[in-house]
Design a protein around this motif. Structure first.
Motif, short mmCIF file in Angstrom:
data_model
loop_
_atom_site.label_atom_id
_atom_site.label_comp_id
_atom_site.label_asym_id
_atom_site.label_seq_id
_atom_site.Cartn_x
_atom_site.Cartn_y
_atom_site.Cartn_z
N ILE A 1 0.92 -1.14 0.23
CA ILE A 1 -0.20 0.02 -0.19
C ILE A 1 0.94 0.86 -0.27
N ARG A 2 0.67 2.48 -0.67
CA ARG A 2 0.85 3.47 -0.84
C ARG A 2 0.55 4.40 -1.14
N ASP A 3 0.51 5.06 -0.25
CA ASP A 3 -0.36 6.55 -0.27
C ASP A 3 -2.15 6.30 0.24
N GLY A 4 -2.61 5.25 0.60
CA GLY A 4 -3.51 5.17 0.70
C GLY A 4 -3.82 4.10 -0.82
N ALA A 5 -3.04 3.75 -1.33
CA ALA A 5 -3.81 2.82 -2.42
C ALA A 5 -3.28 1.10 -3.00
N VAL A 6 -3.69 0.67 -2.97
CA VAL A 6 -3.46 -0.75 -3.45
C VAL A 6 -2.16 -0.07 -4.21
N HIS A 7 -0.36 -0.59 -4.52
CA HIS A 7 0.28 -0.34 -4.90
C HIS A 7 0.21 -1.98 -6.15
N ASP A 8 0.20 -2.58 -4.77
CA ASP A 8 1.11 -4.52 -5.80
C ASP A 8 -0.13 -4.79 -5.03
N ALA A 9 -0.60 -6.12 -5.96
CA ALA A 9 -0.84 -7.37 -5.08
C ALA A 9 -0.81 -8.79 -5.04
N ARG A 10 -1.18 -9.68 -4.51
CA ARG A 10 -0.88 -10.61 -5.04
C ARG A 10 -2.38 -12.08 -4.47
N LEU A 11 -2.58 -12.85 -4.85
CA LEU A 11 -4.18 -13.17 -4.69
C LEU A 11 -3.29 -14.48 -5.10
N ARG B 1 -6.36 -7.68 -10.12
CA ARG B 1 -6.64 -6.22 -11.44
C ARG B 1 -7.43 -5.15 -10.35
N THR B 2 -8.61 -5.86 -9.53
CA THR B 2 -9.58 -4.93 -9.05
C THR B 2 -8.84 -4.23 -8.01
N LEU B 3 -7.51 -5.35 -7.31
CA LEU B 3 -6.97 -4.18 -5.94
C LEU B 3 -6.00 -2.99 -6.74
N ILE B 4 -5.29 -3.57 -7.70
CA ILE B 4 -3.87 -2.78 -7.86
C ILE B 4 -4.79 -1.31 -8.73
N GLY B 5 -4.33 -0.23 -7.75
CA GLY B 5 -4.46 1.42 -7.87
C GLY B 5 -5.83 1.60 -7.02
#
Lengths: 192, 330
Positions: B250-260, B277-281
């Motif tokens: 998480i960077r600046d309150g947003a999801v920067h990268d995720a793995r699931l 894809r839903t998470l990132i950004g």
């Protein structure tokens, strides 16, 4: 290619060599009990689910029912018959007696061999599913009752003597910590 | 059990040569699944090639910053390795969530990937099973299936893959390396397991006679903050009814990268790319995590007795992502 369905093998058990012919289908468990009269190792489920047949192979706890005897050739096998030092019981054995870590006793050899292996794993710094933060920076995990229950979950006790088993393992761990003796050498790979 | 020949290999090419293209031969590593299946008659090999003494028992750093994990590394050694614990903690947690201490000391990385489903109809040779006996039918669809697939299943088979380790490896973009008589090859973990379709007996994309030699992990910085959580019917030593491997940056309150990735929901570890894809950004909020879970699970097709898994996986996903976000905020 020639087909051989049996072999003459040499097993290293409790510091002694045993040479015997085996049908390849023979498990280590059946070789111990039926061929070598080492009946301390018990057959429970014969499916790797109950832990009654736990023995140490090269210092690691394993189940003897899912190993083929022919595949165990060349390995150092320690069974419940080999954990005491002469007439002096292993600290885990003594703790099970002192704290009644059993009722009928059938699962006990497996519990004790498993506990010996487990204490070495813990001493080597291996985390468990109960450890929370598994990163090395989090430091070693204290051997709490919760940790003992998780790490010993591969050993079932149908008398349900679990409360006493956990106490006995904790007692043995304390004895080990104060004497630094009684368990195998720390396991190599994870100690770094 | 059928009688069998036993050979012990000392090098990889020797092992591959010993197996040859004999459809009756099997590689033997830890044996925790194969020996069990031989006892029940599901597997009836005429020859075993023991690969446990092959020099594939090392975990080494790769030049790109990743890790090379040998195929005969035990589950225990994998979970305890300092680099795995620090750089890919979800992988250590996944391995430690599986089996027992004894079995993890025996089981190997290569064998773990190729273990078979624990569907009760597959392991009972008195029952029909399209996976074990092609064309014989699937009693699970109308029978006992409370722990069967909700994603990617077919009319012919609804079994789930039992591995915890493979779920973390799917999330980490692991690559499986193998060797055959024709040379070396590799497969991304995502392509190792074939879609069920109408050929559930064809489980992997490995060529005939291939021996898995290792699993390579690329550097995955987001995995430094990662988690594997497994739900099962007792507290320890049981297969999952649902599991989640997740990593979150998480960077600046947003999801920067995720793995699931999800476990125990399909015939293979289920990489949740729609959710990623839903998470990132998106904003790092519980609403986002719920939207991601819902997006992935929109494809779920539960059976009459496993609809609970859709709810379970939704809640588990939101919980694990929320925990990772809370940790990041500390």
């Amino acid at each position: 290619m020639g087909l051989a369905t049996s072999s003459v093998i040499t097993l290293h058990i409790n510091g002694e060599k045993h040479t015997l012919p085996v049908d390849h289908r023979t498990t280590l468990l059946d070789a111990l009990r039926e061929r070598l009269d080492l009946t301390g190792t018990k057959k429970g489920c014969d499916q790797g689910q109950c832990g009654a047949c736990t023995v140490l192979v090269d210092g690691h706890r394993t189940v003897a029912c899912l190993q083929l005897a022919v595949a165990a050739e060349g390995r150092e096998i320690t069974t419940i018959e080999g954990v005491a030092d002469g007439d002096r019981l292993h600290p885990v054995q003594q703790a099970f007696i002192d704290l009644d870590g059993y009722q009928c006793g059938y699962c006990t050899p497996g519990q004790i061999c498993s506990a010996i292996g487990m204490l070495a794993e813990h001493a080597a710094g291996w985390p468990s599913a109960a450890s929370g933060d598994v990163r090395p920076a989090a430091g070693p995990t204290p051997l709490t009752p919760e940790e003992i229950r998780e790490r010993m979950s591969g050993n079932l006790c149908r008398c349900s003597a679990y409360t006493s088993i956990v106490e006995a393992v904790a007692r043995a761990a304390e004895a080990d910590a104060s004497s630094a003796a009684g368990v195998p050498e720390p396991l190599g790979e994870a100690a770094a | 059990m059928r009688e069998f020949d036993y050979r012990r290999a000392s090098d990889v090419s020797g092992a591959v040569a010993l197996l040859g293209d004999d459809p009756d031969a099997r590689y033997l590593a830890g044996g925790t699944n194969l020996v069990d299946l031989m006892k029940s008659g599901v597997e009836r090999p005429g020859r075993l090639v023991d690969v446990r003494e092959l020099p594939l028992d090392r975990i080494e750093s790769a030049p790109d910053g990743g890790l090379r994990i040998g195929a005969t590394v035990t589950n225990s050694d994998l979970a305890a390795h300092p680099d795995v614990r620090s750089r890919y903690p979800m992988l250590t947690q996944a391995v430690l969530a599986g089996a027992s201490g004894q079995l993890r000391n025996m089981a190997t990385v290569g064998g773990n990937l190729l273990q078979r489903t624990r569907c009760a109809y597959f392991t009972d040779t008195t029952k029909p099973c399209n996976r074990r006996a092609p064309g014989s039918g699937c009693p699970a669809r109308s029978g006992e299936h409370h722990n069967h697939a909700i994603l990617g299943a077919s009319e012919t088979c609804v079994a789930v893959h039992p591995s915890d380790m493979a779920v973390a490896l799917a999330a980490l973009d692991a690559v499986v390396h193998y060797e055959t008589a024709d040379g070396q090859g590799e497969l991304p973990l995502d392509q190792l397991y074939l879609p069920v379709a109408d050929t559930p007996h064809r489980e992997t994309a490995l060529p005939t006679g291939a021996l898995i030699t290792g699993v390579f992990l690329p550097p995955v910085p987001v995995a430094a903050r990662s988690r594997y959580r497994k739900v099962r019917e007792r507290a320890s030593y049981a297969f999952a009814i649902g599991s989640v491997a997740a990593a979150l940056d998480i960077r600046d309150g947003a999801v920067h990268d995720a793995r699931l990735a999800f476990g125990a929901v399909a015939s293979r570890p289920w990489r949740a790319r729609t959710a990623e894809r839903t998470l990132i950004g998106a904003p790092a909020t519980a609403e986002t995590y719920a939207a991601a879970a819902a997006a992935e699970l929109a494809a779920a097709r539960p059976l009459p007795h496993n609809g609970y898994k859709v709810t379970l996986m939704h809640n588990l996903t939101v919980a694990v992502l929320s925990e990772l976000a809370e940790e990041a905020a500390l």
